[in-house]
Enzyme design. Structure first.
Site, PDB file in Angstrom:
ATOM      1  N   SER A 107     -18.080  -3.824  -0.665  1.00 50.40           N
ATOM      2  CA  SER A 107     -17.076  -2.767   0.280  1.00 50.40           C
ATOM      3  C   SER A 107     -17.085  -1.754  -0.637  1.00 50.40           C
ATOM      4  O   SER A 107     -17.465  -1.452  -1.708  1.00 50.40           O
ATOM      5  CB  SER A 107     -16.009  -3.527   0.731  1.00 50.40           C
ATOM      6  N   SER A 109     -14.730  -0.756  -1.503  1.00 48.63           N
ATOM      7  CA  SER A 109     -13.472  -1.010  -2.762  1.00 48.63           C
ATOM      8  C   SER A 109     -13.748  -1.726  -3.854  1.00 48.63           C
ATOM      9  O   SER A 109     -13.247  -2.395  -4.468  1.00 48.63           O
ATOM     10  CB  SER A 109     -12.050  -1.491  -1.920  1.00 48.63           C
ATOM     11  N   CYS A 110     -15.056  -2.340  -3.626  1.00 50.37           N
ATOM     12  CA  CYS A 110     -15.753  -3.267  -4.923  1.00 50.37           C
ATOM     13  C   CYS A 110     -15.842  -2.602  -6.216  1.00 50.37           C
ATOM     14  O   CYS A 110     -15.939  -1.287  -6.031  1.00 50.37           O
ATOM     15  CB  CYS A 110     -16.854  -4.200  -4.509  1.00 50.37           C
ATOM     16  N   GLY A 111     -15.757  -3.426  -7.055  1.00 49.58           N
ATOM     17  CA  GLY A 111     -16.207  -2.947  -8.267  1.00 49.58           C
ATOM     18  C   GLY A 111     -14.910  -2.304  -9.159  1.00 49.58           C
ATOM     19  O   GLY A 111     -13.840  -2.639  -8.817  1.00 49.58           O
TER      20      GLY A 111
END
Length: 269
Positions: A107, A109-111
């Site tokens: 998404s 917001s990942c990482g």
């Protein structure tokens, strides 16, 4: 005109207006999970619009730095009858899948965030071409050209789009998906099957420009990214670091150039 397959489902909905409320059949963009495996190990699960699974997996492998190019991917093989796919590497190539494993749905917001993210991209990013030399008129024309090819958005109003254009403004690759990052991966994967390296291309997206979209362009070697909405601070920072031209709010004759204005130097002087 370049076309692609539109995927959507139908559902009875209640349409509410100021004077009339009634039931109609509406079209919704399809969304379902897709798992990508590497050497038998699940490395990512993404919510995507079904279709172009091979292009999506190939583009994901390239833009995430799992492989250096399409020649390192032997194929994308479906596993069973579900939405699981094995990324098959070229003979003799060994990659530790654990270093690319994601424990969450992909998404926006990942990482990780901040300077650490930029430093990691600088390691995997390939050198960007010095061109193309651009005009503001060419960039301004791209949103409408992309929009005309968005068959899924026309049908559902619920999909993002990513298009790859050459310096003449011709649309070479178009993809739509419920996920903006998936659309980029599909467009890159489809283009990588035609030519590699990608060279002096322009990535045009239908929404805001996040860090991850800019990251994917940098790792794939795409020197210009444009969008009809804003760029994030981290996206602009990354573009500045890697020498990528980043333009947002491309609407009508106006745009905001966040980084890499040198490719527009003659127009802006």
């Amino acid at each position: 005109m370049l076309t692609h397959m539109s995927r959507h489902g139908r559902r009875q909905v209640l349409k509410v207006g100021p004077l009339l409320t009634h039931r109609v059949e509406d079209r919704l963009v399809e969304e379902s999970p897709m798992e990508i495996r590497l050497m038998g190990v699940p490395i990512a699960v993404m919510m995507r619009t079904p279709g172009q699974e091979g292009e999506l997996a190939l583009g994901f492998a390239i833009t995430e730095g799992i492989v250096d190019g399409p020649e390192q991917v032997a194929g994308v093989r479906p596993i069973g009858s579900g939405d699981r796919y094995e990324l098959e590497l070229a003979p003799g190539l060994q990659i530790d899948p654990e270093q690319f494993r994601r424990n969450t749905y992909t998404s926006s917001s990942c990482g990780v965030c901040g300077k650490a993210s930029i430093d990691s991209v600088l390691i995997t990013s390939r050198p960007l071409p010095s061109g193309p030399e651009l005009t503001k008129e060419l960039i301004a024309a791209l949103p409408s050209r992309l929009r005309r090819a968005q068959t899924s958005f026309t049908a559902t109003g619920g999909s993002h789009a990513a298009g790859l254009f050459n310096p003449a403004g011709e649309l070479l690759s178009i993809a739509e998906d419920v996920g903006r990052h998936n659309a980029v991966d599909k467009a890159v994967g489809a283009m990588a099957r035609k030519r590699w390296p990608l060279g002096e291309l322009i990535l045009m997206v239908s929404g805001r420009i996040s860090f991850e979209i800019t990251q994917k362009a940098a790792v794939a070697g795409i020197p210009v990214v444009a969008g009809i909405s804003a760029a994030s601070t981290l996206a602009a920072d990354l573009a500045e670091e890697v020498g990528l031209t980043l333009a947002g709010f491309v609407r009508g004759e106006e745009m905001v150039v966040y980084a890499g204005a040198g490719r527009l130097a003659q127009t802006l002087s």
